[in-house]
Design an enzyme around this catalytic site. Structure first.
Site, short mmCIF file in Angstrom:
data_model
loop_
_atom_site.label_atom_id
_atom_site.label_comp_id
_atom_site.label_asym_id
_atom_site.label_seq_id
_atom_site.Cartn_x
_atom_site.Cartn_y
_atom_site.Cartn_z
N ASN A 80 52.67 13.44 52.06
CA ASN A 80 52.21 14.86 52.25
C ASN A 80 53.60 15.82 51.71
OD1 ASN A 80 51.69 17.50 52.87
ND2 ASN A 80 50.45 16.82 54.63
N CYS A 113 50.55 23.97 53.41
CA CYS A 113 49.99 23.27 52.55
C CYS A 113 49.07 23.90 51.69
CB CYS A 113 49.44 21.92 53.10
SG CYS A 113 50.59 20.97 54.06
N HIS A 164 44.51 18.70 48.51
CA HIS A 164 45.85 18.65 48.98
C HIS A 164 45.95 17.14 49.38
CE1 HIS A 164 49.09 18.76 51.58
NE2 HIS A 164 48.43 18.84 52.66
#
Ligand code: COA
Length: 316
Positions: free
Chosen positions: A266, A94, A236
């Site tokens: 996500n 990520c 994020h």
């Protein structure tokens, strides 16, 4: 895919997912669609937004390359009509997009390239265990991209400094066990489950909050900004509660937080550029805003950077 759709096949509920994660829906690629497809579409739109169809390097951040070998970036470059340019993948889960931004910035500041297409793309649902209610609730597929160009340090859009870091001692907190050289060189057969992504949700939650807050603080120090100087914070999009905790640790006014997790979940390497694009398209980020970007991911890895938003708009 909405929470209700997920709840029809797994022991979960819209209420649980919304209150524990802030997510209402996420996008899931159709069977047969891979990361390159998302990356090409995001890359085309970023090039269009930049007003020119060319670039002399392409950096693709992804956790889900089309194949373990070769990298996906050269194929994406060719499908964008950019055969011949430097093209490589960056794997930092990520955090990938922030690492890729740093790589692209380095290519430009060292004089190796003048225009770099940086893409963050993940078809993350392709590595999820369809029976795992925790990961299927959180992750979605998505991609975003930007074009970096050479310019002067004082120009709006000039990016940096960067704070990047990693902690491999905690590599097992998020992992896909099989598919790499470790599993291939061992003798035994691989269980099907080893091909799926696993995470220790609670530990990852704690690390995400700590690392994004610390990294943000370091990059603010390097840039000479105070937290009050940050107009918009693009972190994020891992979990709405993680975002709120990072903002609290930084003593950042939550109204400055960019949030699109409710509609995309996500999206791993796609997360930061998608959040950025959505915030610019919504008018939440405007030219002149001082923007802090921060990400955290498997590895563990983390990274942050800052920029003043230039006069440019995303193409969808
Ligand atoms: N629906 C219903 N219940 C669920 C569920 C779901 N989708 N997912 C987990 N649960 C259950 C658990 O099984 C557990 O049940 P138990 O108490 O009977 O064992 C219970 O909910 C509480 O689980 P817990 O892990 O304590 O919940 P949590 O509040 O920590 O939330 C996460 C779980 C995964 C949402 C949260 O830990 C998280 O977001 N972690 C970070 C993940 C992340 O960002 N990963 C990517 C890294 S970049």
């Amino acid at each position: 895919m909405t929470n209700e759709e997920l709840a029809r096949r797994l022991d979960t509920s819209d209420e649980w997912i919304r209150t524990r994660t802030g997510i209402s829906r996420r996008h899931v690629v159709n069977p047969g669609v891979s990361t390159s497809e998302l990356a090409v579409r995001a890359g085309q739109r970023a090039l269009r937004s930049s007003g020119r169809p060319d670039a002399d390097a392409l950096v693709l951040a992804t956790t889900t390359p089309d194949r373990p070998c070769p990298a996906t970036a050269p194929e994406v470059a060719s499908r964008l009509g950019l055969t011949g340019i430097a093209a490589f993948d960056v794997a930092a889960v990520c955090t990938g997009f922030v690492y890729a931004l740093a790589a692209g910035t380095g290519l430009i500041s060292s004089g190796i390239a003048r225009r770099v297409l940086v893409i963050g793309a993940d078809a993350f649902t392709t590595i999820l265990d369809p029976q795992d209610r925790t990961t299927t609730a959180i992750f979605g597929d998505g991609a975003g991209a930007v074009v970096l160009r050479a310019g002067a340090p004082q120009e709006p859009g000039a990016i940096g400094p960067f704070d990047l870091g990693s902690d491999g001692d905690l590599a097992d907190l998020v992992a896909v066990a099989a598919g790499g050289s470790r599993q291939r060189s061992s003798k035994g057969p691989t269980a099907e489950a080893d091909h799926y992504f696993r995470m220790d949700g609670k530990a990852v939650f704690r690390q995400a909050v700590l690392r994004m807050a610390e990294s943000s603080q370091r990059v603010l120090e390097q840039s000479g900004w105070r937290i009050e100087d940050v107009d918009r914070f693009v972190a994020h999009q891992a979990n709405a509660r993680i975002l709120a905790s990072v903002a609290a640790r930084l003593e950042l006014d939550e109204r400055r937080l960019v949030r699109n997790i409710d509609r995309v979940g996500n999206t791993a390497a796609g997360s930061v550029p998608l959040a950025l694009a959505d915030a610019v398209a919504d008018g939440f980020i405007r030219p002149g805003h001082r923007v802090l970007l921060s990400a955290f991911g498997g590895g563990l890895t983390w990274g942050s950077t800052v920029l003043q938003w230039p006069d440019c708009a995303p193409v969808y």
